[in-house]
Design a protein around this motif. Sequence first.
Motif, PDB file in Angstrom:
ATOM      1  N   THR A 113      39.371  38.501  34.730  1.00  0.00           N
ATOM      2  CA  THR A 113      39.538  39.524  33.694  1.00  0.00           C
ATOM      3  C   THR A 113      39.125  40.921  34.145  1.00  0.00           C
ATOM      4  O   THR A 113      39.514  41.913  33.520  1.00  0.00           O
ATOM      5  CB  THR A 113      38.731  39.131  32.444  1.00  0.00           C
ATOM      6  N   GLU A 114      38.355  41.012  35.216  1.00  0.00           N
ATOM      7  CA  GLU A 114      37.939  42.333  35.696  1.00  0.00           C
ATOM      8  C   GLU A 114      39.026  43.002  36.542  1.00  0.00           C
ATOM      9  O   GLU A 114      38.857  44.140  36.997  1.00  0.00           O
ATOM     10  CB  GLU A 114      36.636  42.222  36.504  1.00  0.00           C
ATOM     11  N   LEU A 200      49.723  38.836  41.200  1.00  0.00           N
ATOM     12  CA  LEU A 200      48.917  39.728  42.022  1.00  0.00           C
ATOM     13  C   LEU A 200      48.139  40.690  41.133  1.00  0.00           C
ATOM     14  O   LEU A 200      48.701  41.303  40.221  1.00  0.00           O
ATOM     15  CB  LEU A 200      49.811  40.508  42.980  1.00  0.00           C
ATOM     16  N   LEU A 201      46.836  40.814  41.401  1.00  0.00           N
ATOM     17  CA  LEU A 201      45.945  41.652  40.601  1.00  0.00           C
ATOM     18  C   LEU A 201      45.240  42.674  41.485  1.00  0.00           C
ATOM     19  O   LEU A 201      45.152  42.503  42.706  1.00  0.00           O
ATOM     20  CB  LEU A 201      44.895  40.792  39.883  1.00  0.00           C
ATOM     21  N   TYR A 202      44.700  43.730  40.822  1.00  0.00           N
ATOM     22  CA  TYR A 202      44.013  44.779  41.574  1.00  0.00           C
ATOM     23  C   TYR A 202      42.870  45.350  40.747  1.00  0.00           C
ATOM     24  O   TYR A 202      43.003  45.567  39.540  1.00  0.00           O
ATOM     25  CB  TYR A 202      44.994  45.898  41.940  1.00  0.00           C
ATOM     26  N   ASN A 203      41.746  45.578  41.414  1.00  0.00           N
ATOM     27  CA  ASN A 203      40.603  46.238  40.795  1.00  0.00           C
ATOM     28  C   ASN A 203      40.428  47.595  41.485  1.00  0.00           C
ATOM     29  O   ASN A 203      40.065  47.650  42.667  1.00  0.00           O
ATOM     30  CB  ASN A 203      39.338  45.385  40.950  1.00  0.00           C
ATOM     31  N   LYS A 204      40.730  48.666  40.755  1.00  0.00           N
ATOM     32  CA  LYS A 204      40.694  50.006  41.346  1.00  0.00           C
ATOM     33  C   LYS A 204      39.293  50.399  41.768  1.00  0.00           C
ATOM     34  O   LYS A 204      39.094  51.026  42.820  1.00  0.00           O
ATOM     35  CB  LYS A 204      41.245  51.026  40.341  1.00  0.00           C
ATOM     36  N   GLN A 205      38.295  50.055  40.967  1.00  0.00           N
ATOM     37  CA  GLN A 205      36.909  50.426  41.274  1.00  0.00           C
ATOM     38  C   GLN A 205      36.446  49.757  42.569  1.00  0.00           C
ATOM     39  O   GLN A 205      35.760  50.372  43.395  1.00  0.00           O
ATOM     40  CB  GLN A 205      35.986  50.031  40.123  1.00  0.00           C
ATOM     41  N   LEU A 206      36.824  48.505  42.749  1.00  0.00           N
ATOM     42  CA  LEU A 206      36.445  47.774  43.958  1.00  0.00           C
ATOM     43  C   LEU A 206      37.434  47.993  45.098  1.00  0.00           C
ATOM     44  O   LEU A 206      37.139  47.618  46.241  1.00  0.00           O
ATOM     45  CB  LEU A 206      36.355  46.275  43.651  1.00  0.00           C
ATOM     46  N   THR A 210      43.352  40.532  44.287  1.00  0.00           N
ATOM     47  CA  THR A 210      43.139  39.085  44.171  1.00  0.00           C
ATOM     48  C   THR A 210      44.342  38.516  43.422  1.00  0.00           C
ATOM     49  O   THR A 210      45.305  39.234  43.140  1.00  0.00           O
ATOM     50  CB  THR A 210      41.821  38.769  43.454  1.00  0.00           C
ATOM     51  N   VAL A 211      44.299  37.234  43.118  1.00  0.00           N
ATOM     52  CA  VAL A 211      45.396  36.604  42.378  1.00  0.00           C
ATOM     53  C   VAL A 211      44.824  35.695  41.305  1.00  0.00           C
ATOM     54  O   VAL A 211      43.658  35.278  41.356  1.00  0.00           O
ATOM     55  CB  VAL A 211      46.313  35.769  43.307  1.00  0.00           C
ATOM     56  N   LYS A 212      45.655  35.391  40.325  1.00  0.00           N
ATOM     57  CA  LYS A 212      45.317  34.356  39.361  1.00  0.00           C
ATOM     58  C   LYS A 212      46.518  33.437  39.176  1.00  0.00           C
ATOM     59  O   LYS A 212      47.679  33.847  39.354  1.00  0.00           O
ATOM     60  CB  LYS A 212      44.887  34.953  38.018  1.00  0.00           C
ATOM     61  N   LEU A 213      46.239  32.193  38.846  1.00  0.00           N
ATOM     62  CA  LEU A 213      47.289  31.210  38.633  1.00  0.00           C
ATOM     63  C   LEU A 213      48.035  31.535  37.348  1.00  0.00           C
ATOM     64  O   LEU A 213      47.436  31.690  36.283  1.00  0.00           O
ATOM     65  CB  LEU A 213      46.661  29.810  38.551  1.00  0.00           C
ATOM     66  N   THR A 214      49.357  31.656  37.461  1.00  0.00           N
ATOM     67  CA  THR A 214      50.189  32.049  36.321  1.00  0.00           C
ATOM     68  C   THR A 214      51.032  30.902  35.787  1.00  0.00           C
ATOM     69  O   THR A 214      51.383  30.882  34.607  1.00  0.00           O
ATOM     70  CB  THR A 214      51.113  33.218  36.721  1.00  0.00           C
ATOM     71  N   GLY A 215      51.369  29.946  36.629  1.00  0.00           N
ATOM     72  CA  GLY A 215      52.206  28.845  36.168  1.00  0.00           C
ATOM     73  C   GLY A 215      52.632  27.940  37.296  1.00  0.00           C
ATOM     74  O   GLY A 215      52.057  27.950  38.386  1.00  0.00           O
ATOM     75  N   VAL A 216      53.708  27.163  37.026  1.00  0.00           N
ATOM     76  CA  VAL A 216      54.221  26.181  37.977  1.00  0.00           C
ATOM     77  C   VAL A 216      55.737  26.365  38.100  1.00  0.00           C
ATOM     78  O   VAL A 216      56.446  26.366  37.086  1.00  0.00           O
ATOM     79  CB  VAL A 216      53.911  24.737  37.518  1.00  0.00           C
TER      80      VAL A 216
END
Length: 264
Positions: A113-114, A200-206, A210-216
């Motif tokens: 979530t971050e 695909l995810l991104y944290n601008k501050q860091l 990273t990634v999270k599982l979205t489906g199959v």
Amino acid sequence: MEHVFKTISEMALDVGNICVQIMIEKEHHKNVFEVLGTAFWVTYDGIQVLVTALHVMKGIKGNAKIRINGEIINLQNVKYYANDENDLAVFFLFTGNLESKSVNTISICDRKTEYSSVNRYFLIGYSQGARNRVNLNRKEFKMMQTTFSFAPLKDKVSSNTKLKDPIAFNFNLKDVYNHDVKKTNPPSFHGNSGAPVFELLYNKQLDKHTVKLTGVFLEYHKNQHEIIAVGYEVLLDTIRKCFKKAVFQSENRDGSRMIVFFTN
């Protein structure tokens, strides 16, 4: 675009090790196995399970194997929980040396979530062909993963699918680029059924991806240029129902091996 492709390639290397090949014996070729589908490890409530497409498990006829940590495991008699409406299968493997060997897995409940979405998705699986084949006679083990990257989720599914809760992504086979942003002919989607779909995810501050599982991944419809999958919520609900139905029975006194049954 080149930066996105490079980032996805790096992320695929990080998470691709949760995937395994489901293989069936090639007709008229004893002890030679070809890819039938892809499965992947998920952790839920501290227990590791394998997820794949239900049509892959139903397609197992005769001699079928899965290779985990170098160990070849028979799949013919493995019990699995089936979600018929959304073509999912979930199963446990408590056999051989798996109790003492760690497998690479992803937590189904870690939603990162971050991080924020960059509106790019990809799947990782094993395409059918000579690059994914096991020959036990020669002790040859060929494993080559394929990564397909695609555009954001579509608002509406155009393809004719029997899935109850499908989600769709655009993917045109005539407009495909490799990680060097050069046009290429992609490998077959055959063998990738059951593969995990990541966002695909991104944290601008860091300044970190990273990634999270979205489906199959379950289907590809060429005429509609659509990748068809089921989403995270459907997968999580299926795993929860699987755990409610599963009955674990120790085979040895020390509980080092387990047999799984499913109640009606």
